[in-house]
Scaffold this active site. Structure first.
Site, PDB file in Angstrom:
ATOM      1  N   LYS A   8      86.463 130.342 119.421  1.00 58.67           N
ATOM      2  CA  LYS A   8      85.699 130.787 120.596  1.00 58.67           C
ATOM      3  C   LYS A   8      86.563 130.737 121.846  1.00 58.67           C
ATOM      4  CE  LYS A   8      80.988 129.646 119.124  1.00 58.67           C
ATOM      5  NZ  LYS A   8      79.796 128.872 119.429  1.00 58.67           N
TER       6      LYS A   8
ATOM      7  N   LYS B  76      82.722 136.568 109.070  1.00 56.05           N
ATOM      8  CA  LYS B  76      81.298 136.227 108.893  1.00 56.05           C
ATOM      9  C   LYS B  76      80.407 137.023 109.849  1.00 56.05           C
ATOM     10  CE  LYS B  76      80.582 132.560 112.036  1.00 56.05           C
ATOM     11  NZ  LYS B  76      80.233 131.347 112.575  1.00 56.05           N
TER      12      LYS B  76
ATOM     13  N   LYS C  48      76.553 136.532 115.806  1.00 55.18           N
ATOM     14  CA  LYS C  48      75.826 137.082 116.964  1.00 55.18           C
ATOM     15  C   LYS C  48      76.794 137.616 118.007  1.00 55.18           C
ATOM     16  CE  LYS C  48      72.287 133.477 116.845  1.00 55.18           C
ATOM     17  NZ  LYS C  48      72.663 132.084 117.085  1.00 55.18           N
TER      18      LYS C  48
HETATM   19  P1  TYM Z   1      74.250 129.022 115.389  1.00 53.84           P
HETATM   20  O1  TYM Z   1      73.142 129.465 116.244  1.00 53.84           O
HETATM   21  O2  TYM Z   1      75.590 129.634 115.567  1.00 53.84           O
HETATM   22  O3  TYM Z   1      73.873 129.202 113.851  1.00 53.84           O
HETATM   23  C1  TYM Z   1      72.638 128.724 113.370  1.00 53.84           C
HETATM   24  C2  TYM Z   1      72.700 128.476 111.873  1.00 53.84           C
HETATM   25  O4  TYM Z   1      73.017 129.679 111.179  1.00 53.84           O
HETATM   26  C3  TYM Z   1      74.121 129.468 110.317  1.00 53.84           C
HETATM   27  N1  TYM Z   1      74.908 130.701 110.256  1.00 53.84           N
HETATM   28  C4  TYM Z   1      75.241 131.331 109.123  1.00 53.84           C
HETATM   29  N2  TYM Z   1      74.971 131.044 107.838  1.00 53.84           N
HETATM   30  C5  TYM Z   1      75.443 131.907 106.908  1.00 53.84           C
HETATM   31  N3  TYM Z   1      76.159 133.028 107.205  1.00 53.84           N
HETATM   32  C6  TYM Z   1      76.448 133.350 108.480  1.00 53.84           C
HETATM   33  N4  TYM Z   1      77.125 134.446 108.767  1.00 53.84           N
HETATM   34  C7  TYM Z   1      75.983 132.479 109.511  1.00 53.84           C
HETATM   35  N5  TYM Z   1      76.074 132.493 110.870  1.00 53.84           N
HETATM   36  C8  TYM Z   1      75.412 131.384 111.315  1.00 53.84           C
HETATM   37  C9  TYM Z   1      74.907 128.328 110.955  1.00 53.84           C
HETATM   38  O5  TYM Z   1      75.713 127.667 110.024  1.00 53.84           O
HETATM   39  C10 TYM Z   1      73.786 127.465 111.477  1.00 53.84           C
HETATM   40  O6  TYM Z   1      73.287 126.619 110.475  1.00 53.84           O
HETATM   41  N6  TYM Z   1      76.092 124.576 116.064  1.00 53.84           N
HETATM   42  C11 TYM Z   1      74.925 125.134 115.418  1.00 53.84           C
HETATM   43  C12 TYM Z   1      73.660 124.866 116.186  1.00 53.84           C
HETATM   44  C13 TYM Z   1      73.316 123.422 116.296  1.00 53.84           C
HETATM   45  C14 TYM Z   1      72.911 122.570 115.240  1.00 53.84           C
HETATM   46  C15 TYM Z   1      72.643 121.314 115.850  1.00 53.84           C
HETATM   47  C16 TYM Z   1      72.747 122.774 113.867  1.00 53.84           C
HETATM   48  C17 TYM Z   1      73.294 122.684 117.428  1.00 53.84           C
HETATM   49  N7  TYM Z   1      72.871 121.410 117.176  1.00 53.84           N
HETATM   50  C18 TYM Z   1      72.223 120.234 115.068  1.00 53.84           C
HETATM   51  C19 TYM Z   1      72.340 121.667 113.114  1.00 53.84           C
HETATM   52  C20 TYM Z   1      72.080 120.416 113.705  1.00 53.84           C
HETATM   53  C21 TYM Z   1      75.149 126.613 115.188  1.00 53.84           C
HETATM   54  O7  TYM Z   1      76.052 127.044 114.565  1.00 53.84           O
HETATM   55  O8  TYM Z   1      74.306 127.465 115.677  1.00 53.84           O
END
Ligand code: TYM
Length: 345
Positions: A120, A208, A211
């Site tokens: 990022k 992957k 967003k």
């Molecule tokens: P975020 O919003 O980027 O993603 C949310 C969840 O979606 C999963 N994910 C995917 N899984 C499979 N294939 C993909 N292409 C893909 N893109 C995203 C991510 O692994 C995630 O589970 N840092 C976290 C948010 C967070 C969080 C937490 C999660 C903040 N605090 C505490 C668990 C516990 C995140 O990636 O958000």
């Protein structure tokens, strides 16, 4: 929260998604779908992690709406507020406060080696905020505040989970717990299921689905209308080979789209592989489009109902906040006291 077993020993789960624009198939298949399955066996906490969403430049006119939309999508995907605690991260100030306490015991070089930070930061150029570097510490605070046993996430979060474990174990429990038998923080385990853990981009099977990809055609969002889904799948990258198959390193797009088809159509990987083994892309794509439209239809209907009744959604979030605050404040007190702070009068 009431517990049919009469005891409060169900293992805890915490997870969250950032409210940055529309959620996509990766978020659903890698994370939220697995949350739904845990609601009966576990005590579950699901937050919309809006504090994480401002670690990269954001639009303040969209943040509140995206937060509500993300919460509504949790419910539309099958999260049941009667069984799960659904809340907004910034509504529980303990997240920011524990993050600060953990910041002061987390080595800087642990954060500098986080892969997601490096990726990022590269995109942000000169504009990298301290918050972006600190993102995984805030995530550790989210998890540790709820004494979570399990954290269901996609593959990309594995390293962040390891960091949360190391902070809890090495930096808090090992240093500050007078009795090793009575740790201050629970050390969580990741839950990463093989299927759906890494949904890839429609335009490049080696990166992957994300967003932040500027090309909207690279992802299917959970709210895309049927014609948009069909168009995106029609334009998805293919290869010149006939027949779909898994695990051929030369054919990442075939692996990804066949995996998506299995999940969307409710088939096992073996069933999907057999059904599509000799199918050309021209026949396969309409099949995948139809299965995706049908899988998202009930979710989209439910989402529209939820958004037409904003009062109910806000009530869910308020009730969630109250439950979350109780648990989070108790943990925060434990950490404050272990670190030696003077108690307020
Ligand atoms: P975020 O919003 O980027 O993603 C949310 C969840 O979606 C999963 N994910 C995917 N899984 C499979 N294939 C993909 N292409 C893909 N893109 C995203 C991510 O692994 C995630 O589970 N840092 C976290 C948010 C967070 C969080 C937490 C999660 C903040 N605090 C505490 C668990 C516990 C995140 O990636 O958000």
């Amino acid at each position: 929260m009431s517990d049919p077993s009469g005891s409060s020993v169900r293992p805890r789960v915490l997870s969250g998604v950032q409210p940055t624009g529309a959620l996509h198939l990766g978020n659903w298949l890698g994370a939220i779908r697995n949350w739904v399955a845990l609601q009966d066996s576990h005590e579950t906490f699901f937050c919309v992690v809006d504090l994480h969403a401002i670690t990269v430049p954001h639009d303040p006119r969209r943040l509140a709406e995206d937060t509500l939309s993300t919460a509504a999508l949790y419910l539309a995907c099958g999260i049941d507020p009667q069984r799960a605690t659904v809340f907004v991260q910034s509504h529980v100030s303990a997240h920011s406060e524990l993050c600060w306490l953990l910041n002061c015991v987390t080595p800087l070089n642990w954060l500098e080696r986080m892969i997601q930070f490096k990726e990022k930061a590269l995109k942000q150029g000169d504009n990298v905020s301290a918050g972006l570097l600190d993102y995984p510490v805030l995530m550790a605070a989210d998890i540790l505040l709820y004494d979570a046993d399990l954290v269901p996430v996609g593959e990309d979060q594995k390293q962040h989970l390891e960091l949360a474990r190391d902070i809890a174990q090495q930096r808090i429990n090992a240093r500050f717990a007078p009795d090793p038998e009575q740790p201050i923080l629970k050390v969580p385990e990741p839950l990463i299921l093989r299927e759906g853990a890494r949904v890839m981009s429609l335009t490049d099977g080696t990166s992957k689905m994300s967003k932040s990809d500027p090309n909207e055609g690279s992802r299917i969002t959970l709210l895309d209308p049927p014609e948009v889904i069909t168009r995106k799948i029609k334009r998805a990258k293919t290869d010149p080979v006939m027949g779909l198959e898994f695990s051929n390193p030369e054919r990442p797009e075939a692996d990804n789209l066949l995996g998506l088809y299995a999940l969307m159509a409710g088939l096992s990987r073996e069933q999907a592989a057999t059904a599509c083994a000799s199918m050309g892309w021209g026949a396969f794509k309409p099949l995948l489009a139809e299965a995706t439209v049908e899988a998202l239809r009930p979710l989209q209907r439910r989402y529209a109902e939820l958004r037409s009744d904003p009062g109910s959604l806000e009530a869910v979030l308020e009730e969630g906040r109250e439950r979350a605050v109780t648990v989070a404040e108790a943990t925060l007190q434990r950490v404050r006291s272990a670190l030696g702070f003077l108690a307020a009068g």
